[in-house]
Every structure is written in C-alpha cells, then in structure tokens.
Design a protein around this motif. Sequence first.
Motif, PDB file in Angstrom:
ATOM      1  N   TRP A 679       0.840  -1.205   0.000  1.00  0.00           N
ATOM      2  CA  TRP A 679       0.000   0.000   0.000  1.00  0.00           C
ATOM      3  C   TRP A 679       0.876   1.255   0.000  1.00  0.00           C
ATOM      4  O   TRP A 679       0.644   2.206  -0.751  1.00  0.00           O
ATOM      5  N   ALA A 680       1.896   1.278   0.855  1.00  0.00           N
ATOM      6  CA  ALA A 680       2.773   2.445   0.939  1.00  0.00           C
ATOM      7  C   ALA A 680       3.500   2.681  -0.381  1.00  0.00           C
ATOM      8  O   ALA A 680       3.705   3.832  -0.807  1.00  0.00           O
ATOM      9  N   ALA A 681       3.905   1.591  -1.034  1.00  0.00           N
ATOM     10  CA  ALA A 681       4.619   1.733  -2.306  1.00  0.00           C
ATOM     11  C   ALA A 681       3.696   2.236  -3.412  1.00  0.00           C
ATOM     12  O   ALA A 681       4.109   3.032  -4.271  1.00  0.00           O
ATOM     13  N   GLN A 682       2.447   1.809  -3.415  1.00  0.00           N
ATOM     14  CA  GLN A 682       1.512   2.181  -4.468  1.00  0.00           C
ATOM     15  C   GLN A 682       0.892   3.557  -4.233  1.00  0.00           C
ATOM     16  O   GLN A 682       0.415   4.191  -5.181  1.00  0.00           O
ATOM     17  N   ALA A 683       0.897   4.026  -2.986  1.00  0.00           N
ATOM     18  CA  ALA A 683       0.306   5.330  -2.669  1.00  0.00           C
ATOM     19  C   ALA A 683       1.285   6.125  -1.824  1.00  0.00           C
ATOM     20  O   ALA A 683       1.076   6.317  -0.614  1.00  0.00           O
ATOM     21  N   PRO A 684       2.400   6.596  -2.418  1.00  0.00           N
ATOM     22  CA  PRO A 684       3.439   7.288  -1.639  1.00  0.00           C
ATOM     23  C   PRO A 684       2.952   8.574  -0.988  1.00  0.00           C
ATOM     24  O   PRO A 684       3.561   9.042  -0.029  1.00  0.00           O
ATOM     25  N   GLY A 685       1.880   9.143  -1.475  1.00  0.00           N
ATOM     26  CA  GLY A 685       1.376  10.365  -0.864  1.00  0.00           C
ATOM     27  C   GLY A 685       0.490  10.133   0.334  1.00  0.00           C
ATOM     28  O   GLY A 685       0.113  11.094   1.028  1.00  0.00           O
ATOM     29  N   ASP A 686       0.142   8.881   0.601  1.00  0.00           N
ATOM     30  CA  ASP A 686      -0.719   8.539   1.745  1.00  0.00           C
ATOM     31  C   ASP A 686       0.178   8.144   2.918  1.00  0.00           C
ATOM     32  O   ASP A 686       0.919   7.161   2.842  1.00  0.00           O
ATOM     33  N   GLY A 687       0.111   8.886   4.009  1.00  0.00           N
ATOM     34  CA  GLY A 687       0.982   8.612   5.152  1.00  0.00           C
ATOM     35  C   GLY A 687       0.482   7.517   6.071  1.00  0.00           C
ATOM     36  O   GLY A 687       1.229   7.056   6.948  1.00  0.00           O
ATOM     37  N   LEU A 688      -0.771   7.074   5.900  1.00  0.00           N
ATOM     38  CA  LEU A 688      -1.344   6.117   6.853  1.00  0.00           C
ATOM     39  C   LEU A 688      -0.606   4.778   6.883  1.00  0.00           C
ATOM     40  O   LEU A 688      -0.303   4.270   7.967  1.00  0.00           O
ATOM     41  N   PRO A 689      -0.279   4.163   5.735  1.00  0.00           N
ATOM     42  CA  PRO A 689       0.419   2.865   5.837  1.00  0.00           C
ATOM     43  C   PRO A 689       1.783   2.986   6.503  1.00  0.00           C
ATOM     44  O   PRO A 689       2.191   2.095   7.258  1.00  0.00           O
ATOM     45  N   ASN A 690       2.509   4.070   6.229  1.00  0.00           N
ATOM     46  CA  ASN A 690       3.806   4.232   6.894  1.00  0.00           C
ATOM     47  C   ASN A 690       3.634   4.494   8.386  1.00  0.00           C
ATOM     48  O   ASN A 690       4.459   4.057   9.197  1.00  0.00           O
ATOM     49  N   TYR A 691       2.571   5.200   8.786  1.00  0.00           N
ATOM     50  CA  TYR A 691       2.299   5.393  10.210  1.00  0.00           C
ATOM     51  C   TYR A 691       2.062   4.038  10.888  1.00  0.00           C
ATOM     52  O   TYR A 691       2.614   3.758  11.966  1.00  0.00           O
ATOM     53  N   LEU A 692       1.259   3.204  10.249  1.00  0.00           N
ATOM     54  CA  LEU A 692       0.955   1.899  10.841  1.00  0.00           C
ATOM     55  C   LEU A 692       2.194   1.011  10.889  1.00  0.00           C
ATOM     56  O   LEU A 692       2.405   0.280  11.867  1.00  0.00           O
ATOM     57  N   LEU A 693       3.027   1.089   9.859  1.00  0.00           N
ATOM     58  CA  LEU A 693       4.278   0.322   9.894  1.00  0.00           C
ATOM     59  C   LEU A 693       5.215   0.870  10.967  1.00  0.00           C
ATOM     60  O   LEU A 693       5.903   0.109  11.652  1.00  0.00           O
ATOM     61  N   GLY A 694       5.251   2.189  11.126  1.00  0.00           N
ATOM     62  CA  GLY A 694       6.082   2.773  12.173  1.00  0.00           C
ATOM     63  C   GLY A 694       5.655   2.319  13.551  1.00  0.00           C
ATOM     64  O   GLY A 694       6.489   1.994  14.412  1.00  0.00           O
ATOM     65  N   ARG A 695       4.345   2.281  13.799  1.00  0.00           N
ATOM     66  CA  ARG A 695       3.848   1.777  15.084  1.00  0.00           C
ATOM     67  C   ARG A 695       4.221   0.308  15.254  1.00  0.00           C
ATOM     68  O   ARG A 695       4.603  -0.120  16.354  1.00  0.00           O
ATOM     69  N   HIS A 696       4.125  -0.463  14.201  1.00  0.00           N
ATOM     70  CA  HIS A 696       4.489  -1.885  14.264  1.00  0.00           C
ATOM     71  C   HIS A 696       5.959  -2.052  14.656  1.00  0.00           C
ATOM     72  O   HIS A 696       6.303  -2.847  15.538  1.00  0.00           O
ATOM     73  N   TYR A 697       6.836  -1.293  14.014  1.00  0.00           N
ATOM     74  CA  TYR A 697       8.266  -1.410  14.319  1.00  0.00           C
ATOM     75  C   TYR A 697       8.580  -0.903  15.726  1.00  0.00           C
ATOM     76  O   TYR A 697       9.456  -1.434  16.404  1.00  0.00           O
ATOM     77  N   LEU A 698       7.878   0.133  16.152  1.00  0.00           N
ATOM     78  CA  LEU A 698       8.081   0.636  17.518  1.00  0.00           C
ATOM     79  C   LEU A 698       7.706  -0.431  18.535  1.00  0.00           C
ATOM     80  O   LEU A 698       8.444  -0.684  19.499  1.00  0.00           O
ATOM     81  N   ASN A 699       6.568  -1.070  18.352  1.00  0.00           N
ATOM     82  CA  ASN A 699       6.146  -2.120  19.282  1.00  0.00           C
ATOM     83  C   ASN A 699       7.114  -3.293  19.292  1.00  0.00           C
ATOM     84  O   ASN A 699       7.238  -3.998  20.296  1.00  0.00           O
ATOM     85  N   ASP A 700       7.832  -3.472  18.171  1.00  0.00           N
ATOM     86  CA  ASP A 700       8.783  -4.569  18.065  1.00  0.00           C
ATOM     87  C   ASP A 700      10.172  -4.169  18.547  1.00  0.00           C
ATOM     88  O   ASP A 700      11.104  -4.974  18.503  1.00  0.00           O
ATOM     89  N   GLY A 701      10.326  -2.908  18.991  1.00  0.00           N
ATOM     90  CA  GLY A 701      11.619  -2.448  19.478  1.00  0.00           C
ATOM     91  C   GLY A 701      12.616  -2.139  18.384  1.00  0.00           C
ATOM     92  O   GLY A 701      13.815  -1.996  18.654  1.00  0.00           O
ATOM     93  N   ARG A 702      12.172  -1.992  17.144  1.00  0.00           N
ATOM     94  CA  ARG A 702      13.060  -1.669  16.019  1.00  0.00           C
ATOM     95  C   ARG A 702      12.956  -0.171  15.756  1.00  0.00           C
ATOM     96  O   ARG A 702      12.248   0.303  14.864  1.00  0.00           O
TER      97      ARG A 702
END
Length: 800
Positions: A679-702
């Motif tokens: 989704w992030a790759a196909q819609a680079p102007g949409d920040g929502l998928p990157n926000y959700l991935l950022g939260r995922h990585y934060l919860n994983d300690g990355r």
Amino acid sequence: MPTLLHAQATRISAALVAIAMALVGFLPLFDGPGYESALAAGLLVPSAAAIATALDVAAHRPAPIEALRRGLASGALLALVAYATTLAHGLRAGFCDVLGGSAHFALGPGLGAALGGAWGAVAGEIAAGLRRDDGAPARPAWQRRLVAVLAALAAPLGSIGVSVVRFYTSPIVFAYDPFAGFFSGTLYDTVVDASGLLTYRAGTVATLSAAAVLAQHLVHDGAGRLSFQPAGRPGLLLLGAASAAISLGTLAEGPRLGHFQTAETIAAELGALAKGRRCEVVHPRGMRDGDVRRFVRECDAHVEAGERWLGAPAEIDGAPLRIRAYLFESAAQKGALMGASRTYVAKPWRREVYVQAAGYPHPTLGHEVMHVLAGAFARGPFKVAGRLGGWLPDPGLIEGIAVAGSPREGEDLSPRAWAKAMKDLGILPPLSRLFALGFLAENSSTAYTVSGAFVGHVRATYGAGAVRAWYGGQALPEITGASWEAMERAWHADLDALSLPDAARAQAKARFDRPAVFARRCPHVVDACAQEAERLRARGDHEGAIAAYRRILELDEGPAARVAIAETRLASDAPEMRSEGVRELEALAADASVPRHLRDRAAERLGDVALAAGDRERAVGWYRGVAERLVDEDRLRTLEVKAAAANDERARAAIVELLIGTRDGAPDRVRAAELLGAWAAQAPGDGLPNYLLGRHYLNDGRFDEAANRLERALAAHLPIQRVWIEAKRLRLVVACAVGDAATARRMFAGYAAHDGSAGAGPAVSEERRDAALRLLERCAGTGPGATSPAAASDPPAGQK
C-alpha cells in the motif's frame, strides 16, 4: 490408655477447628474447598493437631511409634473436620472447583496437619521428659501442659517465621510452608500456580516416612529416657535413610524446585547486571544490549523525576539512594522466580523493584520506583507509610503516592477527573476507608485511582513537604491544620469544579463499578478458566474455548463471558458457527440489561465483521455509534482508521489483516506488514500505511526503522487528524528511545500545539500532554517553554 477418640484435647481441637472454619467460610471468597479455605485451614489445623497430640502424649507418654500414630491420626481427624466444614459451605454457597480445590486441600493442610500431629508427638515427648533430680517429685501437670503447648506451637510458628525472613531478605513474595502449604503472596494475581506443592509434599511424605522409621527404633528405657534399639530389619533402616535423604534433598534443591529463591539464585538465573547513575539492573543474559541500556537510562530518569516530584532527594545515610531493578523477560519467568506474575512489585526496604520487559517507555517502572523513593522518607522495617511506626501499613497512602507521583502513559483523564466521574456516579469511596486497610476491600482500579487523586490534591494544596511528612508518619490533620472531614469536603468541592462529558462517566462506570477481588465469586477459578479459554482459542480450539467460557458462566453469570463466546464463534472457519456468533453479538448489542461498555464491545465487533465483508455502510454505522460514547483517544483513533479503510480496498485488506484478522479471528502481523508495504509503495502520498508500519516497528523495538516510517508518514498526507497527532507522539517516543534529544523536543512542540485553541479537530488532553512532557524531561531535559511537571497544578499519576 485412652484412645485418640477419647482424648479430650483432640475433641476440643476438633470443635474449635469446625467453629473457626465455619466462621471464615462466610467470607465471600470461601466457596467450598479452594485456595483460600486451604490457606485458612493450613494456618489453623496443623497447630491444633500439634497441640492436641502434645497434650495427649505429655499426659500418657506412649511408646514413640504409638505417639506418632496418635499424632498422624489426630492430624487426619482435624483435617477431615476442616474439609467437611468447607464442603458444608460449598453446599450453602455453591462450589467453585470441588476436585481441584480438594486436591489443593489435601496437599496443603491435609499433609500439613499430618506433619503437625507428628511434631506434636515430639513436643509431647519433650514435655513428658521434664523431671527434677532423682528422687524429687515430678513437675506439676500444668507445667507439662504449658511446655507441651509451647513446644507444639514452636514448629508451626517457627516455619512462618522462616517464610517472613525469606520475604524480608529476598525478592520472593510467595511461601511454601511445611504446615500451611502454599501462600501465593499476591492479592491481584488471581490465577494461583501451586504446582510446586507436588514436589514440596514429596519432601513432606519423605520426612514423615523417616520419622516413622526412627520412631519404630526408639524405646523408653528404665529411667524413662529415649534410646535407640535396632530392630534387626536392615531394609527398614535403609528405607528410613533413603527417606531422610529425599527430605534433605528437597530442602537443599529448593531453589531449583521452585520452593524458594534468594537474591543470589534469581540473579544467577537471570545472569547479567548493568549499572547506571542511580539504578542497577539485573536482567536476562540474552536481552539485547540496546534494550538494557535504554531500560537503565529510563530507570535513572524515573529516579530523578520522582525526586523532583517529592521535592527532596532520596538519601540513605546521607548518600543518594540507589535502586536495584530486577527485569524479567516475561510474566511467567517473574512469577516462577519471585512469585508475582502479572503484578508489578517493589520492596522499599530492599530498595528493589521487580518488573517484566514491556516495551519503551515501560508502563509501570515509574510507579514502582516511586515506592522505593518514598520509602526514603518512611519509618519502620518495611519503609512504607503506616501507623505504629510503619508496622501497620496504610495501603491507600502507599499506593496513592506512587500513582500521584509517577507518569501515566496512555491516560486521557487524570485521577482527579476519574474521581470526579466516580463522584457523579455515586461510587466514590470515602477517604476513611481508603487510607486504612479498607483499601483492600475496594476494586483495585478504584482504590488506586482515588488514593492517587487525593494524594495529588494534598500536594497541590499543601506542598510536597506535606506529602513527605505524611508518608513519614505524621498525621495529616496535624500537617494541614484541618480535620479529615474538612479536607474531604474541600476535595469534593475541588472535584465539583470539574466538568466532564457523559462519555467519561460511561467509561468510569465500566472501569470502576466492579467488585473487589474479595467480593467476587470464585475469582481464581473464573480467571483460570478465562486464561485457559484464551490459550485454547489461540491454538484454534474454538469448541474447547467456548466450553471454558461456559464454565465461567456457570460460576459468574456476567455477560462478559457471553461476549467472549460470541467472539470465539466468529473466529471459527465453520459458517454456521460464525453466523451464530453474529446473532449473539447483535442480541448483546441490543440488550439494555447488558452494561454499556460490553454492548459497545459487541457493536465494534459487528463493525469488524461488516468491514471484513466489505459492507462499508454497516461497518461505519457501528463504529460511529461506539465512538459517540468514548473518551479513550486510542480507541477513537482505531475506530477512525477502520472506518476510513472501508473506502479503499487496499486499505481495507491491510487494516482487516492488521486489526481484525482473517484466519482464526486473529490478526496476522506478517501478512499485514506485507499488505501495508505494498500500500505504501503504491500510494506514496498517503501517510497512513507508513504510520501503521512505524507503530508496528516501535512495538517490536526496532526504533531505527520506526523512525524512518514515521518520518515518511509525517511528510506525506495524513487525513485523520488523530493519526497525525499520534504520529508526532510516536516520533517523540522513538527519538527518546534512541537518545535524539533535538528531534524529541521538536516533536513535543508539534504534539503539544494541538491544544484545541484552533477550534477544529481533536485536542491533546492535558493528561497526554503531561505524559509526553514528562517523557521529554526524562530523555532530553524539560521541553522548550514548558513548565516542569513537578510544578504542575495537577500532580501526575501513574497506574500499576
């Protein structure tokens, strides 16, 4: 020679045991055989058996093997009386788990009573052996009886003393006692794991077997003294020696078997130590170095922040107080090693805290650190607030100062606001009950929150010095010059000045209007069934999970289990079961007799079903209805994300996989990450998928990857304002985690700017802003242009 059943002491003991067990059986927790009834019987029955046997043996002085037989018979009789009494109460109030409770009773007070009777034979022999010089008259009978009673009590009381010493001198809070059985040590860990009783009682049986062999070889000589007489049966002696070896072996291997631990054995099991300015952390060897360093820095920062809140440095003998934190890898490891699995614990007198790894920032570390810091100003051996020089603890003040003085991550309302909501609902407890042992009779959420709210009020009104003096043992009316009644009236007036939305009261009712653990029916069995149901559901055994939930309904007819059953049906692959789950949720959502928060839970799950099926209108309708009754920003943001996903097929597929799940009703993080990346790759102007991935990585300690994704999200378009605001907060957390002070300050400024002054969209609540400010202060110093949280008018609070 009178038999056991004719012994007056045994008859009296049996009557007293029956009366005592009958009285305690009327407490709400005592519903037939179980943990509480076994503990009560374990404290009572072995001592009674020891006294009865000691008096009988002291009066008649039978042969040692006969004395042992009488002791064992006396213990068995009294244990049966106690057990029969619990059965009678079970018939009156209903049984929780009669088979499991009976097994626990047998392993606890059952064998403990037998051991008590055996010890009573020894005590009676000691008393009967009292005599003067040869030719002098025998000692009076009352002296022999007195010695018999005192000697009989010496071992049960001594074993309790050993457990108290272990509690005081080591991290453990549990106890395995040879007479009482098992004591879990924690009030709020309702799932009691007494599996160690099996090996512990193997040692008890071996002890009794060795005692029986020894008694078989002891006789009274002509002078009445005990002497060893070989019986000519080497096999029997070999059995006795083997039994003695097993008994001593279980004692020597106690830490390995989980019967007790010491600071040294726990440290050896965890295996590593890291030191900071004010904290040293004992942690598992396999923990990542970055996570360890981060935790040490966080602990140091909590110490310094807590001292600022207290208004004085915490010192021991003129030197800055240092804290040792035991960091366990999981709740299970923590429970196995020190006894508290889901309860976080501090021991101020040892200047130690015990927590399990829980991400960054740690949700309860500040709370536990405050317990230790406050102990620097307390009296008594346990360094806690209380009467009689600290010997009679004041749990309201002990927990209240930790709640008021520690940060509160993820809270939308302050303890003061929650207390106001409780007052409006008529469920606010009086201070006279909270700042006394009545604290333990309240629901834990209520007791912690209200105590913290009042301690915060005292600090705001009278200053930090008043709080320190109060914690140090000075009466609060002496400090403030006002009576408790006057202070309570002033506090209530302060609460009345607050204005709250109806949603806050609805959430307060769901959160606080619940019975305390002592008032619940079968809490240990109910919570164990819930835990088992979750385990079975995670394994895909939906029928087994439903059976466990139905067991809960048999014991506790609350509708929460009905909701759980419906949700479990939704997770099934069988269409008929899924359809039944939907019908059950619809019935629950429409049932006015079901508490509002459970109806909303059912409604949200119905929205999830509609979203997964692609029914946009129904999904959004359910979500909007729930959102109208919430003040929880996290849930509101999640509902908005799910509602927005209904308009975009790419978003819907990713969000369903991330938050709802398509296989077994459980989210699939790996598949969700793949979909979010596409989704992030196909819609680079949409920040929502990157926000959700950022939260995922934060919860994983990355944290590095989380920083990258959150920066990309903030640079793109985030149409959901709650997501935009939260992305800044998460970026602040990541910056603090990696020590990036400049970015942390910048993100805090952007986050705090959402104060509602612009008039549009959601505003960051005062509580969330304060938590972010305290985080910034801990990781990068006080934020630009901000007031130190230590000087805020509404003192911060935390929650265990």
